[in-house]
Design a protein around this motif. Structure first.
Motif, PDB file in Angstrom:
ATOM      1  N   LYS A  88      -3.475   2.293  -2.351  1.00  0.00           N
ATOM      2  CA  LYS A  88      -3.079   3.433  -1.510  1.00  0.00           C
ATOM      3  C   LYS A  88      -4.009   3.533  -0.290  1.00  0.00           C
ATOM      4  O   LYS A  88      -5.230   3.353  -0.434  1.00  0.00           O
ATOM      5  N   GLY A  89      -3.452   3.819   0.873  1.00  0.00           N
ATOM      6  CA  GLY A  89      -4.233   3.908   2.105  1.00  0.00           C
ATOM      7  C   GLY A  89      -5.449   4.818   1.934  1.00  0.00           C
ATOM      8  O   GLY A  89      -5.312   5.975   1.539  1.00  0.00           O
TER       9      GLY A  89
ATOM     10  N   LYS B  65      -2.347  -4.729   9.646  1.00  0.00           N
ATOM     11  CA  LYS B  65      -0.964  -4.336   9.341  1.00  0.00           C
ATOM     12  C   LYS B  65      -0.275  -3.777  10.578  1.00  0.00           C
ATOM     13  O   LYS B  65      -0.708  -2.783  11.153  1.00  0.00           O
TER      14      LYS B  65
ATOM     15  N   ASN C 262      -6.692  -0.931   1.720  1.00  0.00           N
ATOM     16  CA  ASN C 262      -5.972  -0.518   2.933  1.00  0.00           C
ATOM     17  C   ASN C 262      -6.759   0.619   3.584  1.00  0.00           C
ATOM     18  O   ASN C 262      -6.959   1.673   2.986  1.00  0.00           O
TER      19      ASN C 262
ATOM     20  N   ASN D  33      -4.902  -0.650   8.512  1.00  0.00           N
ATOM     21  CA  ASN D  33      -3.604  -0.018   8.780  1.00  0.00           C
ATOM     22  C   ASN D  33      -3.668   0.712  10.115  1.00  0.00           C
ATOM     23  O   ASN D  33      -4.232   1.797  10.216  1.00  0.00           O
TER      24      ASN D  33
ATOM     25  N   ILE E   4       6.254  -5.424   7.636  1.00  0.00           N
ATOM     26  CA  ILE E   4       6.166  -4.308   8.545  1.00  0.00           C
ATOM     27  C   ILE E   4       5.716  -3.037   7.813  1.00  0.00           C
ATOM     28  O   ILE E   4       5.956  -2.891   6.615  1.00  0.00           O
TER      29      ILE E   4
ATOM     30  N   SER F 265       0.821  -1.216   0.000  1.00  0.00           N
ATOM     31  CA  SER F 265       0.000   0.000   0.000  1.00  0.00           C
ATOM     32  C   SER F 265       0.855   1.266   0.000  1.00  0.00           C
ATOM     33  O   SER F 265       1.838   1.385   0.734  1.00  0.00           O
TER      34      SER F 265
ATOM     35  N   SER G   8      11.722   3.127   4.835  1.00  0.00           N
ATOM     36  CA  SER G   8      11.424   1.885   4.107  1.00  0.00           C
ATOM     37  C   SER G   8      12.599   1.554   3.199  1.00  0.00           C
ATOM     38  O   SER G   8      13.599   2.266   3.182  1.00  0.00           O
ATOM     39  N   GLY G   9      12.476   0.473   2.439  1.00  0.00           N
ATOM     40  CA  GLY G   9      13.528   0.098   1.494  1.00  0.00           C
ATOM     41  C   GLY G   9      14.534  -0.862   2.098  1.00  0.00           C
ATOM     42  O   GLY G   9      14.376  -1.308   3.246  1.00  0.00           O
TER      43      GLY G   9
ATOM     44  N   GLY H 105      11.720  -3.732   2.302  1.00  0.00           N
ATOM     45  CA  GLY H 105      12.993  -3.773   1.583  1.00  0.00           C
ATOM     46  C   GLY H 105      13.146  -4.853   0.533  1.00  0.00           C
ATOM     47  O   GLY H 105      14.252  -5.077   0.034  1.00  0.00           O
TER      48      GLY H 105
ATOM     49  N   GLY I 176       7.339  -2.866  -1.923  1.00  0.00           N
ATOM     50  CA  GLY I 176       6.933  -1.485  -1.693  1.00  0.00           C
ATOM     51  C   GLY I 176       7.867  -0.529  -2.412  1.00  0.00           C
ATOM     52  O   GLY I 176       7.756  -0.296  -3.616  1.00  0.00           O
ATOM     53  N   THR I 177       8.838  -0.006  -1.655  1.00  0.00           N
ATOM     54  CA  THR I 177       9.800   0.938  -2.208  1.00  0.00           C
ATOM     55  C   THR I 177      10.492   0.380  -3.458  1.00  0.00           C
ATOM     56  O   THR I 177      10.867   1.143  -4.357  1.00  0.00           O
TER      57      THR I 177
ATOM     58  N   MET J  12       6.805  -7.802   4.360  1.00  0.00           N
ATOM     59  CA  MET J  12       7.329  -6.729   3.504  1.00  0.00           C
ATOM     60  C   MET J  12       8.342  -5.902   4.268  1.00  0.00           C
ATOM     61  O   MET J  12       8.370  -5.923   5.499  1.00  0.00           O
TER      62      MET J  12
HETATM   63  C1  LIG Z   1       5.687   6.474  -0.109  1.00  0.00           C
HETATM   64  C2  LIG Z   1       5.081   5.436   0.796  1.00  0.00           C
HETATM   65  C3  LIG Z   1       3.725   5.505   1.110  1.00  0.00           C
HETATM   66  C4  LIG Z   1       3.152   4.521   1.943  1.00  0.00           C
HETATM   67  N1  LIG Z   1       1.810   4.587   2.218  1.00  0.00           N
HETATM   68  C5  LIG Z   1       1.231   3.592   2.951  1.00  0.00           C
HETATM   69  C6  LIG Z   1      -0.191   3.562   3.149  1.00  0.00           C
HETATM   70  O1  LIG Z   1      -0.936   4.405   2.636  1.00  0.00           O
HETATM   71  N2  LIG Z   1      -0.712   2.548   3.906  1.00  0.00           N
HETATM   72  C7  LIG Z   1       0.093   1.571   4.464  1.00  0.00           C
HETATM   73  O2  LIG Z   1      -0.413   0.655   5.142  1.00  0.00           O
HETATM   74  N3  LIG Z   1       1.436   1.568   4.264  1.00  0.00           N
HETATM   75  C8  LIG Z   1       2.007   2.551   3.520  1.00  0.00           C
HETATM   76  N4  LIG Z   1       3.366   2.521   3.300  1.00  0.00           N
HETATM   77  C9  LIG Z   1       4.184   1.425   3.874  1.00  0.00           C
HETATM   78  C10 LIG Z   1       4.413   0.319   2.858  1.00  0.00           C
HETATM   79  O3  LIG Z   1       3.192  -0.272   2.436  1.00  0.00           O
HETATM   80  C11 LIG Z   1       5.340  -0.782   3.439  1.00  0.00           C
HETATM   81  O4  LIG Z   1       4.711  -1.342   4.572  1.00  0.00           O
HETATM   82  C12 LIG Z   1       6.708  -0.244   3.859  1.00  0.00           C
HETATM   83  O5  LIG Z   1       7.154   0.753   2.975  1.00  0.00           O
HETATM   84  C13 LIG Z   1       7.778  -1.348   3.934  1.00  0.00           C
HETATM   85  O6  LIG Z   1       7.984  -1.975   2.687  1.00  0.00           O
HETATM   86  P1  LIG Z   1       9.119  -1.502   1.628  1.00  0.00           P
HETATM   87  O7  LIG Z   1      10.407  -1.364   2.380  1.00  0.00           O
HETATM   88  O8  LIG Z   1       9.150  -2.591   0.590  1.00  0.00           O
HETATM   89  O9  LIG Z   1       8.663  -0.206   1.061  1.00  0.00           O
HETATM   90  C14 LIG Z   1       3.963   3.481   2.474  1.00  0.00           C
HETATM   91  C15 LIG Z   1       5.323   3.436   2.153  1.00  0.00           C
HETATM   92  C16 LIG Z   1       5.896   4.393   1.323  1.00  0.00           C
HETATM   93  C17 LIG Z   1       7.353   4.287   0.979  1.00  0.00           C
END
Ligand SMILES: Cc1cc2nc3c(=O)[nH]c(=O)nc-3n(C[C@H](O)[C@H](O)[C@H](O)COP(=O)(O)O)c2cc1C
Length: 303
Positions: free
Chosen positions: A47-48, A166, A101, A128, A192, A23, A217-218, A245, A266-267, A243
Motif C-alpha cells: 500500500k502506498g 510509476k 511504494n 509513485n 499505469i 500497490s 481501474s479494472g 485491468g 490490482g483490481t 498493469m
Molecule cells: C483501491 C485502489 C488503491 C490504490 N492505491 C494505490 C497506491 O497507494 N499507490 C499506487 O501507486 N497505486 C495505487 N493504486 C493503483 C494501482 O496500483 C494500479 O496502478 C491501478 O489500479 C491499475 O491496475 P488495475 O486496473 O489492475 O487495478 C490503487 C488502485 C486502487 C484500485
C-alpha cells in the motif's frame, strides 16, 4: 514440458515469476495470506506509504462502474515507521520480493522516504508520482516532464535501492516522461496508475466522491494500459512492470507481448483473491501451448 523458466530480472530485481500485485490493492499481504500462498507471487507492492500515517479521503471512496472501479482512497496508510517495524518482518516470512511504494506531499517528503527506506530490508522502491487522489504531490509531480526530471534525479541520489518509477496515463506523451525517467537512472518503470475519471449521482446531482475526480481501474482501462506499455516499450531500454485491468493469464500475456517484462494484478484481486496465482498458471499454460521454455522469450514480441 512442465519445467518452464518463469523467472525474470527487472534490471536488478530478480523475480521467480513475472506476476506481482499492485500497490493499494493488496494491503501488506496479511488479509490475502488467509486465502492464498504468498510464496507463489513474484513480488508484492505494498500500500502506498507516506512519512506520517494518513487517514485518506472521506467516504465514499469506491464506486463501481461498468467493467471498472473508481477509487478515491487518498493514500490511507499507517506511515513508513509502522511499515518498517511491523510489515517488513511480516512479509519477510514469505519467499517473495518486497516493493515499497512511496509518496510525498512535496519533494522533501519523497526524499526523506527514500533515505529512510534505503537502510531497510526491502527489494525495491516504487516512486509513485501518479496518484490522482491527493491534493499535494501525486499526479502534480508525474505530469510535468521537468518536475519528473527533478524528482527522479533527487531520489536516485538518496538511495541505491532498485528504483521503479510509476507513471500516470493522464499525460499527452508518456514516451517523453518515460525517457526522462530512464535517463535519470531508474531501474524500471511501472504503468499505469489509474485513469482520472468521474461519476455523478443524478439524484443528489453531485459527484459520487468528495474530490469529484477519482481514479479508474479494472478491465475498463486495460486497452489504455496496453497501449501505454507498447508506446513506452518502443522507446526505453529499461524493463516495464505493466498493469491495468489484468484478471488472468491471457491478459498478462497481452501485456508481455506489448513489452511488459512483468505484470501486476490490482483490481483483479478484489474480484478474485486467487487471481495472482491463477495468472502465474495461466501464463505457464500459454507458454506450454506455444512451446516456449522461458517466459522472457515472449516479452515485446508485438512490434
Ligand atoms: C483501491 C485502489 C488503491 C490504490 N492505491 C494505490 C497506491 O497507494 N499507490 C499506487 O501507486 N497505486 C495505487 N493504486 C493503483 C494501482 O496500483 C494500479 O496502478 C491501478 O489500479 C491499475 O491496475 P488495475 O486496473 O489492475 O487495478 C490503487 C488502485 C486502487 C484500485
Amino acid at each position: 514440458m512442465n519445467n518452464i523458466d518463469m523467472s525474470v530480472d527487472l534490471n536488478g530485481l530478480k523475480l521467480k515469476n513475472p506476476v506481482t500485485v499492485a500497490s493499494g490493492t493488496f494491503g501488506f499481504g496479511e488479509e490475502y495470506a488467509e486465502f492464498i500462498d504468498l510464496n507463489q507471487i513474484g513480488a508484492i507492492s505494498v500500500k502506498g506509504l507516506t512519512l506520517k500515517p494518513k487517514e485518506g479521503n472521506p467516504p465514499p471512496r469506491l464506486y463501481e462502474t461498468p467493467m471498472g472501479l473508481l477509487n478515491s482512497i487518498g493514500l490511507q496508510n499507517p506511515g513508513v515507521e509502522v511499515f518498517i517495524k511491523k510489515y517488513i518482518p511480516y512479509l519477510r516470512q514469505f519467499d517473495t520480493k518486497i516493493i515499497a511504494n512511496i509518496n510525498g506531499a512535496n519533494l522533501e517528503e519523497y526524499m526523506e522516504m527514500a533515505r529512510i527506506l534505503d537502510k531497510e530490508d526491502i527489494d525495491s522502491i516504487e516512486l509513485n508520482i501518479s496518484c490522482p487522489n491527493v491534493k499535494d504531490g501525486g499526479l502534480a509531480f508525474g505530469t510535468n516532464p521537468e518536475v519528473v526530471r527533478n524528482i527522479v534525479t533527487e531520489i536516485r541520489n538518496c538511495t541505491s535501492k532498485h528504483l521503479i518509477v510509476k507513471l500516470s496515463p493522464n499525460v499527452t506523451d508518456i514516451k517523453e516522461i518515460a525517457l526522462i525517467v530512464e535517463e535519470c537512472g531508474a531501474n524500471a518503470i511501472s504503468l499505469i496508475n489509474t485513469v482520472a475519471g468521474m461519476a455523478i449521482d443524478i439524484e443528489k446531482q453531485k459527484a459520487v466522491v468528495e474530490r469529484k475526480i477519482a481514479g479508474l481501474s479494472g478491465p475498463a482501462v486495460k486497452p489504455i494500459a496496453i497501449r501505454k506499455v507498447f508506446e513506452v516499450a518502443s522507446v526505453v531500454n529499461i524493463p516495464i512492470l505493466g498493469m491495468g485491468g489484468i484478471l488472468n493469464g491471457n491478459d498478462a500475456v497481452e501485456f508481455a507481448l506489448a513489452g511488459a517484462s512483468a505484470i501486476a494484478i490490482g483490481t483483479g484481486n478484489f474480484i478474485n483473491p486467487n487471481a495472482s496465482i491463477e495468472t502465474v498458471e495461466g501464463i505457464r499454460s500459454y507458454l506450454m501451448r506455444k512451446k516456449y521454455s522461458k517466459y522472457t522469450k515472449i516479452i515485446g514480441l508485438v512490434k
